[in-house]
Design an enzyme around this catalytic site. Structure first.
Site, PDB file in Angstrom:
ATOM      1  N   LYS A  90      93.235 -21.584   3.577  1.00  0.00           N
ATOM      2  CA  LYS A  90      92.124 -22.168   4.342  1.00  0.00           C
ATOM      3  C   LYS A  90      91.194 -22.817   3.325  1.00  0.00           C
ATOM      4  O   LYS A  90      90.355 -22.161   2.712  1.00  0.00           O
ATOM      5  CB  LYS A  90      91.401 -21.046   5.112  1.00  0.00           C
ATOM      6  CG  LYS A  90      90.685 -21.451   6.360  1.00  0.00           C
ATOM      7  CD  LYS A  90      89.579 -22.470   6.189  1.00  0.00           C
ATOM      8  CE  LYS A  90      88.314 -21.946   5.578  1.00  0.00           C
ATOM      9  NZ  LYS A  90      87.393 -23.062   5.200  1.00  0.00           N
ATOM     10  N   GLU A 147      86.763 -13.848  -6.099  1.00  0.00           N
ATOM     11  CA  GLU A 147      86.193 -14.653  -7.200  1.00  0.00           C
ATOM     12  C   GLU A 147      84.906 -15.244  -6.665  1.00  0.00           C
ATOM     13  O   GLU A 147      84.926 -16.188  -5.877  1.00  0.00           O
ATOM     14  CB  GLU A 147      87.170 -15.767  -7.601  1.00  0.00           C
ATOM     15  CG  GLU A 147      88.480 -15.274  -8.192  1.00  0.00           C
ATOM     16  CD  GLU A 147      88.333 -14.712  -9.596  1.00  0.00           C
ATOM     17  OE1 GLU A 147      87.272 -14.903 -10.231  1.00  0.00           O
ATOM     18  OE2 GLU A 147      89.273 -14.043 -10.051  1.00  0.00           O
TER      19      GLU A 147
HETATM   20  P1  NAP Z   1      81.345 -20.592   0.303  1.00  0.00           P
HETATM   21  O1  NAP Z   1      80.299 -21.203   1.143  1.00  0.00           O
HETATM   22  O2  NAP Z   1      81.303 -19.131   0.096  1.00  0.00           O
HETATM   23  O3  NAP Z   1      82.730 -21.036   0.946  1.00  0.00           O
HETATM   24  C1  NAP Z   1      83.960 -20.694   0.350  1.00  0.00           C
HETATM   25  C2  NAP Z   1      85.044 -20.745   1.402  1.00  0.00           C
HETATM   26  O4  NAP Z   1      84.786 -19.735   2.380  1.00  0.00           O
HETATM   27  C3  NAP Z   1      85.125 -22.056   2.184  1.00  0.00           C
HETATM   28  O5  NAP Z   1      86.468 -22.321   2.475  1.00  0.00           O
HETATM   29  C4  NAP Z   1      84.343 -21.729   3.434  1.00  0.00           C
HETATM   30  O6  NAP Z   1      84.681 -22.540   4.544  1.00  0.00           O
HETATM   31  C5  NAP Z   1      84.770 -20.304   3.680  1.00  0.00           C
HETATM   32  N1  NAP Z   1      83.850 -19.535   4.510  1.00  0.00           N
HETATM   33  C6  NAP Z   1      82.537 -19.719   4.726  1.00  0.00           C
HETATM   34  N2  NAP Z   1      82.058 -18.782   5.551  1.00  0.00           N
HETATM   35  C7  NAP Z   1      83.106 -17.977   5.879  1.00  0.00           C
HETATM   36  C8  NAP Z   1      83.262 -16.823   6.703  1.00  0.00           C
HETATM   37  N3  NAP Z   1      82.240 -16.288   7.351  1.00  0.00           N
HETATM   38  N4  NAP Z   1      84.479 -16.264   6.787  1.00  0.00           N
HETATM   39  C9  NAP Z   1      85.521 -16.793   6.135  1.00  0.00           C
HETATM   40  N5  NAP Z   1      85.440 -17.875   5.341  1.00  0.00           N
HETATM   41  C10 NAP Z   1      84.241 -18.461   5.211  1.00  0.00           C
HETATM   42  O7  NAP Z   1      81.378 -21.223  -1.158  1.00  0.00           O
HETATM   43  P2  NAP Z   1      81.368 -22.756  -1.556  1.00  0.00           P
HETATM   44  O8  NAP Z   1      79.996 -23.273  -1.323  1.00  0.00           O
HETATM   45  O9  NAP Z   1      82.522 -23.464  -0.939  1.00  0.00           O
HETATM   46  O10 NAP Z   1      81.672 -22.667  -3.120  1.00  0.00           O
HETATM   47  C11 NAP Z   1      80.713 -22.450  -4.070  1.00  0.00           C
HETATM   48  C12 NAP Z   1      80.673 -20.986  -4.469  1.00  0.00           C
HETATM   49  O11 NAP Z   1      81.958 -20.592  -4.940  1.00  0.00           O
HETATM   50  C13 NAP Z   1      79.735 -20.723  -5.611  1.00  0.00           C
HETATM   51  O12 NAP Z   1      79.031 -19.539  -5.372  1.00  0.00           O
HETATM   52  C14 NAP Z   1      80.662 -20.554  -6.805  1.00  0.00           C
HETATM   53  O13 NAP Z   1      80.129 -19.809  -7.866  1.00  0.00           O
HETATM   54  C15 NAP Z   1      81.827 -19.908  -6.181  1.00  0.00           C
HETATM   55  N6  NAP Z   1      83.028 -20.088  -6.984  1.00  0.00           N
HETATM   56  C16 NAP Z   1      83.517 -19.012  -7.670  1.00  0.00           C
HETATM   57  C17 NAP Z   1      84.629 -19.169  -8.490  1.00  0.00           C
HETATM   58  C18 NAP Z   1      85.188 -18.009  -9.258  1.00  0.00           C
HETATM   59  O14 NAP Z   1      86.318 -18.117  -9.715  1.00  0.00           O
HETATM   60  N7  NAP Z   1      84.471 -16.898  -9.411  1.00  0.00           N
HETATM   61  C19 NAP Z   1      85.239 -20.419  -8.596  1.00  0.00           C
HETATM   62  C20 NAP Z   1      84.718 -21.489  -7.880  1.00  0.00           C
HETATM   63  C21 NAP Z   1      83.609 -21.309  -7.076  1.00  0.00           C
HETATM   64  P3  NAP Z   1      83.745 -23.802   4.906  1.00  0.00           P
HETATM   65  O15 NAP Z   1      83.946 -24.770   3.813  1.00  0.00           O
HETATM   66  O16 NAP Z   1      84.238 -24.253   6.204  1.00  0.00           O
HETATM   67  O17 NAP Z   1      82.337 -23.283   4.950  1.00  0.00           O
END
Ligand code: NAP
Length: 482
Positions: free
Chosen positions: A179, A255
């Site tokens: 997803k 992650e």
């Molecule tokens: P996000 O808002 O947490 O979204 C990540 C994924 O989760 C997206 O596919 C999102 O779908 C989905 N999602 C959102 N709400 C959900 C729910 N309630 N249930 C299931 N899935 C859900 O993060 P982002 O803004 O895309 O990415 C940035 C974040 O990722 C930052 O905090 C960054 O530090 C972190 N990150 C961490 C790593 C690591 O390896 N530690 C690597 C890269 C990024 P939608 O797009 O439809 O909202």
């Protein structure tokens, strides 16, 4: 882009086919450099999610039984096809995410490497056998695929975050449902097409996009055949998913977010520290979980470091991601720019001085100027939260212990950077820093052959290295004697 448009983007990839979603609505994909719609993707419902689980379940026994060598060769072919199409993938990433083409090329190479690495790991799933301490039994431990896996990925690395999960899942013998993030779904579908061409059997990898991530993920996690959740994204959403996974005691790899400190000591090689700072801060325009978020610089070197970093940041070419000379593209969407702007304004109100930048770029697209701030107050929000943009706040310190205490003063623990010529100090401090990864005199650490992951609220588990395949395997212990 012409090639990318050939992807059947308005369909879901389920059971090896491009299938119509059960809802007619489509999701717009917007280029953050121009704010133009560049594509539309299908909007999966919970019924589509259930179909994806059915497809993954149908494919699971045969894939688990496929000889490791065969799985390995298919993964190797995935690597080769990603390399073959790397320019198309890089362009697609840049168009939907906004990052510079140069960064997108780097991501594509990194993403492809996970297939090569896990092609090699697929044939190295070793167990062990030992005599029990009592001498009464033989202890056999062997590894089995954990089962159907839900893979949820963010928008900041649309290719690499997907391949970092798909490759070990497939190497381990698991089938999966990916997803991808709603802001950047096109790259995931492009990769899905390559996987099919590489010979990944129908149903082994399924890709669905949706505007209702929570509902669709819950529907998948509610199916007791699903045994694994591998998530990359924010800590906030990670917490929600961990609570959900508790309902059916699903194995989780997480992650999550970061708040990386970047320590520079008086004895640092300043050239190296500036180069390291630029890559640690500006890879992906600052939109990386590994991005240096807080710079702690020792008093003796601080004036020169700040001046030189401001010069370098101010000289960056900020433009449309796909333009060849671009060094810093836009942020992913309007909300991301608002967040960065409000963090900088908060720091400014609390006494920070802007050495360079500090404003939105006045043009179409979601741009913010590369920014360096000094005299940042300890209570400024941007020291506590992920900035996720091209902003470098600098704080001066005097003593080693003070730097370590400030670096560790966060709920996050993904990565820390440190620059010093004194290797003994570097290693000593590495042990005291509360983070899963350390860049010691290096501004980038990501490597498919190394275990990537965080401690504290930055996550659970590791991706890459041999550790990455273990996340998709269960140990089975057989006690016997002869
Ligand atoms: P996000 O808002 O947490 O979204 C990540 C994924 O989760 C997206 O596919 C999102 O779908 C989905 N999602 C959102 N709400 C959900 C729910 N309630 N249930 C299931 N899935 C859900 O993060 P982002 O803004 O895309 O990415 C940035 C974040 O990722 C930052 O905090 C960054 O530090 C972190 N990150 C961490 C790593 C690591 O390896 N530690 C690597 C890269 C990024 P939608 O797009 O439809 O909202």
């Amino acid at each position: 882009m012409a090639e990318a448009q050939n992807i059947s983007m308005t369909h879901l990839f389920i059971g090896g086919e491009w299938q119509q979603a059960s809802s007619d609505s489509l999701i717009d994909v917007v280029n953050p450099s121009t704010e133009e719609i560049i594509g539309r993707v299908a909007n999966a419902t919970t019924a589509d999610a259930q179909r994806a689980v059915e497809a993954a379940a149908a494919a699971a026994p045969a894939w688990a039984a496929t000889p490791p060598r065969k799985r390995s060769e298919i993964l190797r072919r995935c690597y080769e096809l990603m390399v073959r199409d790397s320019e198309k993938i890089a362009e697609l990433i840049s168009l939907e995410n906004g990052k510079s083409l140069n960064d997108a090329r780097g991501e594509t190479a990194y993403a492809a490497e996970f297939f090569r690495w896990f092609a090699e790991e697929a044939v190295r799933i070793n167990g062990d056998i030992s005599r029990s301490p009592s001498g009464l039994a033989r202890t056999i431990v062997q590894y089995e695929p954990i089962g159907i896996s839900l893979l949820v990925t963010p928008w900041n690395f649309p290719a690499a975050m997907a391949t970092r999960k798909i490759a070990p899942a497939l190497a381990a013998g698991c089938t999966c449902i990916l997803k991808p993030a709603t802001d950047t779904p096109l790259t995931a579908y492009f990769v899905a097409r390559l996987l099919a061409e590489a010979g990944v059997p129908a149903g082994v990898v399924n890709v669905i996009t949706t505007s209702t991530a929570g509902k669709v993920s819950n529907a998948i996690l509610d199916d007791s055949r699903v045994r694994k959740l591998s998530f990359t994204g924010s800590t906030e959403v990670g917490r929600v998913l961990l609570r959900k996974a508790a309902d059916s005691v699903i194995n989780c790899s997480m992650e999550l977010g970061g708040n990386a400190p970047f320590l520079v000591f008086d004895d640092a090689d300043i050239e190296l520290a500036i180069e390291g700072a630029m890559v640690a801060k500006m890879r992906n325009g600052g939109e990386a979980c590994t991005a240096a978020n807080r710079f702690y610089v020792q008093r003796g070197i601080a004036p020169e470091f700040s001046r030189r970093l401001a010069e370098r940041m101010g000289a960056l070419v900020v433009d449309d991601g796909v333009n060849p000379g671009t060094q810093c593209g836009p942020l992913v969407n309007a909300g991301a720019v608002d967040k960065v702007a409000s963090l900088v304004d908060d720091a400014r109100k609390k006494g920070a001085r802007i050495l360079v930048g500090g404003e939105r770029v006045k043009r179409k697209g979601h741009f913010y100027q590369p920014t360096v701030l000094v005299d940042v107050s300890p209570d400024a929000d941007l020291l506590k939260e992920e900035i996720f943009g091209p902003v470098a706040p600098i704080v001066v310190f005097d003593h080693e212990d003070e730097a370590i205490a400030q670096a560790n003063d966060t709920e996050y623990g993904l990565i820390a950077y440190m620059f010093t010529r004194d290797l003994a100090r570097g290693l000593r401090i590495s042990e005291r820093l509360e983070s899963g990864m350390i860049g010691l005199n290096r501004g980038v650490v990501s490597d498919p052959a190394a275990p990537f992951g965080g401690v504290k609220q930055s996550g659970l588990g590791r991706e890459g290295a041999h550790h990455g395949i273990l996340e998709f395997l269960e140990a089975k212990y057989i006690s016997t004697n002869w």
